[in-house]
Scaffold this motif. Structure first.
Motif, PDB file in Angstrom:
ATOM      1  N   VAL A  24       0.844  -1.201   0.000  1.00  0.00           N
ATOM      2  CA  VAL A  24       0.000   0.000   0.000  1.00  0.00           C
ATOM      3  C   VAL A  24       0.878   1.250   0.000  1.00  0.00           C
ATOM      4  CG1 VAL A  24      -1.723   1.313   1.289  1.00  0.00           C
ATOM      5  CG2 VAL A  24      -1.892  -1.189   1.157  1.00  0.00           C
ATOM      6  N   LEU A  25       1.925   1.233   0.803  1.00  0.00           N
ATOM      7  CA  LEU A  25       2.820   2.377   0.892  1.00  0.00           C
ATOM      8  C   LEU A  25       3.497   2.636  -0.453  1.00  0.00           C
ATOM      9  CD1 LEU A  25       4.230   4.528   2.632  1.00  0.00           C
ATOM     10  CD2 LEU A  25       5.982   2.836   3.170  1.00  0.00           C
ATOM     11  N   LEU A  29       2.902   6.190  -2.382  1.00  0.00           N
ATOM     12  CA  LEU A  29       4.044   7.084  -2.561  1.00  0.00           C
ATOM     13  C   LEU A  29       4.336   7.310  -4.036  1.00  0.00           C
ATOM     14  CD1 LEU A  29       6.531   5.892   0.229  1.00  0.00           C
ATOM     15  CD2 LEU A  29       5.088   7.923   0.232  1.00  0.00           C
ATOM     16  N   SER A  30       4.253   6.252  -4.830  1.00  0.00           N
ATOM     17  CA  SER A  30       4.492   6.395  -6.279  1.00  0.00           C
ATOM     18  C   SER A  30       3.458   7.326  -6.909  1.00  0.00           C
ATOM     19  CB  SER A  30       4.441   5.023  -6.954  1.00  0.00           C
ATOM     20  OG  SER A  30       5.473   4.178  -6.451  1.00  0.00           O
ATOM     21  N   GLY A  36       3.328  15.062  -8.196  1.00  0.00           N
ATOM     22  CA  GLY A  36       4.110  16.256  -7.933  1.00  0.00           C
ATOM     23  C   GLY A  36       4.817  16.307  -6.599  1.00  0.00           C
ATOM     24  N   ALA A  37       4.661  15.284  -5.746  1.00  0.00           N
ATOM     25  CA  ALA A  37       5.346  15.282  -4.453  1.00  0.00           C
ATOM     26  C   ALA A  37       6.851  15.177  -4.668  1.00  0.00           C
ATOM     27  CB  ALA A  37       4.858  14.122  -3.594  1.00  0.00           C
ATOM     28  N   VAL A 131      11.365   2.892  -2.609  1.00  0.00           N
ATOM     29  CA  VAL A 131      12.390   2.948  -3.644  1.00  0.00           C
ATOM     30  C   VAL A 131      11.822   3.422  -4.976  1.00  0.00           C
ATOM     31  CG1 VAL A 131      13.907   1.516  -5.070  1.00  0.00           C
ATOM     32  CG2 VAL A 131      13.933   1.255  -2.587  1.00  0.00           C
ATOM     33  N   THR A 132      10.694   2.868  -5.378  1.00  0.00           N
ATOM     34  CA  THR A 132      10.116   3.239  -6.672  1.00  0.00           C
ATOM     35  C   THR A 132       9.820   4.731  -6.742  1.00  0.00           C
ATOM     36  OG1 THR A 132       9.130   1.047  -6.918  1.00  0.00           O
ATOM     37  CG2 THR A 132       8.226   2.810  -8.287  1.00  0.00           C
TER      38      THR A 132
END
Length: 411
Positions: A24-25, A29-30, A36-37, A131-132
Motif C-alpha cells: 500500500v505504501l 508514494l508512487s 508532484g510530491a 524505492v520506486t
C-alpha cells in the motif's frame, strides 16, 4: 532531485500511518510523486510509517534529504551498498547506527536510503516500498536516467582491500591497477621518518603502484618481498633525505617497510595488513629497514596474540630480571653470542669477570641455564614478545613517531 513539497496536498499528503503495509505504501508514494510530491515528502511519509528517521544519501554518501538533519556515510560505504557488496547495517558519520538500502534499478540510481536505528525487517520492507517513488523523483528531476558506475582511485582500492568487505568492483579495479588478486598477495605498509614530508607525498604520487597515504604512512599490496624492497628503495631515494656520507643505519631508518602474510583470498588481506603494521613497529624498534612475515621467524607465532597474552608470557619467563636493564641486556647478548664471554664483553663494554658475574645472577634468578636448548627457546620467545610489546607502544606514541613534526617550506 527535488526536495520540495511539490503539489502533494490535502489529506493524502499526510501519507500512510504506522500500520501501513509495504504494498500500500509503495502504491501511494508512487502516485504521490507522479502527482508532484518531492523527495522530502516521500521521506516524511516514510518516517511516519516506520517510526524512524530516514535519510537519502548521494552515491558519494552525502545527505540529499533527511528527516533529522543527520549525517551521511563514507563514500566507500555508500559505494559498497550500491554495488551490493556491503552489509545492510552501517555506521553514519555522526555515530548513528542505520540500515542502508540501495535506491537503484539497473543503472538508474537515486542514492542510498538509510533508516536510523537497529535493523528491523518491517522497517526494511517499508523502506523498500519507497524505492520506486524515489527513483521516479530522481529521473524526473534529472531529465534522463542517472548512470551509476563505480570508479575507484588507487587509494580507494587499497583502502577497500584493508577492510573486511571487498566488492566485485574493487577486485576489478585492483586488476586494472596491476594487482592480481588471483595470486597470493600481502598487505604492506611503509613509513617515512625523515624531514621532507612534501617530498614523501610527491614520491608516493609518482609511484607506478597503487598506494593509500595518511601522513607519514602508506599502505599498498605486494606479491612478494622483492617488490616491497624495490618500492622502499625508490621512495628512499626520491625523498632525498639520504646522502652517501651518512651512516648506513641512520639512512635505513628514513623509510621503513613491512609486509604481512601472503593470502589467496582478498577478504584475508585485512589480516595481512594488521600483521604488517605490527611488524613495521618491530622493524622500527629493531632498526631494521625491511621486515616481512616470511622472514620474521618466531614472531609469526606471536603476531596473532593479544597484548595480555604477550605480557603474561614475558612475565612468566623473564619476570625476575625484567626490571634489571643490565641483566636484560646481558641475557640478550649472551644468547646472541651463544655464551661467548669475550664477545659479550666487547659488545657491552664490560670486563670479562663482570659478564661472568651477571650471567651467574641471571641463572640464579631465572632458575635455569639460558644456553640449554629448551630454556634458550623459551627465553628467545619471551624476549621477542617484549620486543613486540615495545614496538606496539612505539607505534602508538605520536611523539616518538614524529607525527608532530612540522612541514617546513622548501624542504
Amino acid at each position: 532531485m527535488s526536495t520540495s513539497a511539490g503539489t502533494w496536498s490535502g489529506p493524502a499528503r499526510q501519507g500512510p500511518g504506522p500500520d501501513a503495509e509495504p504494498a500500500v505504501l509503495e502504491r501511494e508514494l508512487s502516485e504521490a510523486v507522479l502527482a508532484g510530491a518531492g523527495c522530502l515528502d516521500v521521506l516524511r511519509a516514510l518516517r511516519r510509517a516506520t517510526g524512524t528517521h530516514v535519510r537519502l544519501l548521494s552515491v558519494e554518501g552525502v545527505p540529499l534529504a533527511t528527516t533529522d538533519g543527520g549525517a551521511g556515510v563514507p563514500a566507500a560505504v555508500a559505494e559498497g551498498v550500491l554495488a551490493g557488496g556491503a552489509a545492510p547495517a552501517v555506521d553514519t558519520l555522526d555515530g548513528s547506527r542505520a540500515t542502508a538500502l540501495p535506491v537503484r534499478a539497473g543503472t538508474t540510481v537515486a542514492g542510498v536510503l538509510l533508516t536510523v536505528g537497529a535493523d528491523d525487517p518491517r522497517v526494511r520492507a517499508l523502506a523498500g516500498a519507497a524505492v520506486t517513488a524515489l527513483l521516479i523523483d530522481a529521473v524526473r528531476a534529472g531529465g534522463d536516467p542517472v548512470e551509476f558506475s563505480v570508479r575507484h582511485t588507487p587509494a580507494d582500492v587499497v583502502a577497500a582491500l584493508r577492510s573486511t568487505t571487498v566488492s566485485a568492483s574493487v577486485c576489478a579495479a585492483a586488476a586494472g591497477l596491476g594487482i592480481d588478486l588471483q595470486r597470493p598477495q600481502a598487505g604492506a605498509v611503509l613509513r617515512y621518518h625523515g624531514s621532507r614530508l612534501r617530498a614523501w607525498s610527491t614520491a608516493l604520487a609518482w609511484l607506478e603502484h597503487p598506494v593509500q597515504q595518511d601522513g607519514r604512512t602508506a599502505w599498498t599490496v605486494v606479491p612478494d618481498e622483492t617488490v616491497l624492497a624495490r618500492l622502499r628503495n625508490r621512495l628512499r631515494l626520491m625523498t632525498g633525505d639520504e646522502s652517501a656520507d651518512r651512516v648506513v643505519s641512520y639512512t635505513h631508518r628514513q623509510v621503513v617497510a613491512a609486509s604481512g602474510s601472503r593470502t589467496d583470498s582478498p577478504e584475508d588481506l585485512a589480516r595481512s595488513f594488521t600483521e604488517a603494521e605490527r611488524l613495521l613497529g618491530l622493524a622500527r624498534a629493531q632498526q631494521e629497514p625491511l621486515l616481512t612475515y616470511d622472514r620474521c621467524g618466531v614472531v609469526q607465532v606471536l603476531l596473532p596474540l593479544p597484548r595480555a597474552r604477550l605480557e603474561a608470557y614475558a612475565e612468566a619467563h623473564l619476570g625476575p630480571i625484567r626490571q634489571r636493564p643490565e641483566l636484560m641486556a646481558t641475557l640478550r647478548a649472551w644468547l646472541a653470542e651463544r655464551g661467548s664471554r669475550q664477545s659479550v664483553s666487547e659488545q657491552l663494554h664490560l670486563h670479562r669477570n663482570s659478564v661472568g658475574y651477571r650471567v651467574r645472577q641471571i641463572k640464579n634468578l631465572l632458575g635455569t641455564d639460558p644456553l640449554l636448548p629448551a630454556a634458550s627457546a623459551r627465553l628467545h620467545l619471551a624476549l621477542t614478545a617484549l620486543d613486540l610489546l615495545a614496538a606496539d607502544d612505539h607505534a602508538a606514541d605520536p611523539q616518538v613517531c614524529g607525527e608532530d613534526e612540522p612541514v617546513s617550506a622548501g624542504r
